[in-house]
Scaffold this motif. Structure first.
Motif, PDB file in Angstrom:
ATOM      1  N   THR A 196      38.584  38.096  44.054  1.00 15.13           N
ATOM      2  CA  THR A 196      38.799  37.582  42.697  1.00 15.13           C
ATOM      3  C   THR A 196      39.193  38.705  41.750  1.00 15.13           C
ATOM      4  OG1 THR A 196      37.261  35.761  43.066  1.00 15.13           O
ATOM      5  CG2 THR A 196      37.717  36.344  40.785  1.00 15.13           C
ATOM      6  N   ALA A 197      38.571  39.853  41.863  1.00 17.63           N
ATOM      7  CA  ALA A 197      38.924  40.993  41.017  1.00 17.63           C
ATOM      8  C   ALA A 197      40.380  41.385  41.226  1.00 17.63           C
ATOM      9  CB  ALA A 197      38.005  42.185  41.312  1.00 17.63           C
ATOM     10  N   ARG A 198      40.819  41.390  42.476  1.00 18.13           N
ATOM     11  CA  ARG A 198      42.221  41.736  42.759  1.00 18.13           C
ATOM     12  C   ARG A 198      43.169  40.674  42.216  1.00 18.13           C
ATOM     13  NH1 ARG A 198      41.034  44.535  48.419  1.00 18.13           N
ATOM     14  NH2 ARG A 198      40.684  46.604  47.563  1.00 18.13           N
TER      15      ARG A 198
ATOM     16  N   ALA B 207      45.549  29.595  37.696  1.00 14.28           N
ATOM     17  CA  ALA B 207      45.904  30.686  38.591  1.00 14.28           C
ATOM     18  C   ALA B 207      45.097  30.635  39.890  1.00 14.28           C
ATOM     19  CB  ALA B 207      45.689  32.029  37.896  1.00 14.28           C
ATOM     20  N   GLY B 208      44.250  29.610  40.035  1.00 15.87           N
ATOM     21  CA  GLY B 208      43.435  29.468  41.236  1.00 15.87           C
ATOM     22  C   GLY B 208      42.255  30.413  41.283  1.00 15.87           C
ATOM     23  N   ILE B 209      41.815  30.881  40.121  1.00 14.89           N
ATOM     24  CA  ILE B 209      40.701  31.839  40.038  1.00 14.89           C
ATOM     25  C   ILE B 209      39.501  31.160  39.395  1.00 14.89           C
ATOM     26  CG2 ILE B 209      39.921  34.007  39.018  1.00 14.89           C
ATOM     27  CD1 ILE B 209      42.893  34.876  39.027  1.00 14.89           C
ATOM     28  N   ILE B 210      38.355  31.272  40.070  1.00 18.15           N
ATOM     29  CA  ILE B 210      37.133  30.688  39.535  1.00 18.15           C
ATOM     30  C   ILE B 210      36.079  31.775  39.399  1.00 18.15           C
ATOM     31  CG2 ILE B 210      35.266  29.046  39.980  1.00 18.15           C
ATOM     32  CD1 ILE B 210      37.337  27.341  41.492  1.00 18.15           C
TER      33      ILE B 210
ATOM     34  N   ALA C 273      43.490  41.232  38.523  1.00 19.31           N
ATOM     35  CA  ALA C 273      44.362  42.373  38.270  1.00 19.31           C
ATOM     36  C   ALA C 273      45.824  42.000  38.463  1.00 19.31           C
ATOM     37  CB  ALA C 273      43.984  43.542  39.202  1.00 19.31           C
ATOM     38  N   ALA C 274      46.112  41.182  39.463  1.00 16.28           N
ATOM     39  CA  ALA C 274      47.484  40.743  39.711  1.00 16.28           C
ATOM     40  C   ALA C 274      48.013  39.883  38.581  1.00 16.28           C
ATOM     41  CB  ALA C 274      47.565  39.983  41.036  1.00 16.28           C
ATOM     42  N   VAL C 275      47.160  39.042  38.017  1.00 12.48           N
ATOM     43  CA  VAL C 275      47.571  38.209  36.887  1.00 12.48           C
ATOM     44  C   VAL C 275      47.939  39.092  35.707  1.00 12.48           C
ATOM     45  CG1 VAL C 275      46.722  36.565  35.170  1.00 12.48           C
ATOM     46  CG2 VAL C 275      46.249  36.175  37.575  1.00 12.48           C
ATOM     47  N   ARG C 276      47.196  40.145  35.509  1.00  6.77           N
ATOM     48  CA  ARG C 276      47.443  41.077  34.409  1.00  6.77           C
ATOM     49  C   ARG C 276      48.795  41.768  34.555  1.00  6.77           C
ATOM     50  NH1 ARG C 276      48.396  42.756  30.043  1.00  6.77           N
ATOM     51  NH2 ARG C 276      47.556  44.685  29.264  1.00  6.77           N
TER      52      ARG C 276
END
Length: 68
Positions: free
Chosen positions: A59-61, A27-30, A64-67
């Motif tokens: 990153t927090a946002r 998801a491009g999140i590290i 949340a979007a992935v969720r």
């Protein structure tokens, strides 16, 4: 028996961290400071917690979007 349980918990936690790392990377999140919480190993029957620690607002946002 308790030592075996603790070893299985630690192994499961390591696997979960690897899985989380891989899925977040897709998801491009590290989250650079994720890992196992060393304090949770100090319990009488250790079963580690996964420490996610800090992340940026961006990153927090994204998490949340992935969720959603």
């Amino acid at each position: 028996m308790e030592a075996r349980h603790s070893a299985l918990c630690a192994e499961e936690a390591e696997d979960a961290v690897k899985e989380l790392r891989a899925e977040l990377a897709k998801a491009g999140i590290i989250l650079p400071s994720r890992g196992l919480d060393p304090v949770s190993f100090a319990r009488e029957a250790p079963c580690p917690l996964i420490e996610l620690r800090r992340c940026s607002v961006r990153t927090a946002r994204r998490l949340a979007a992935v969720r959603r």
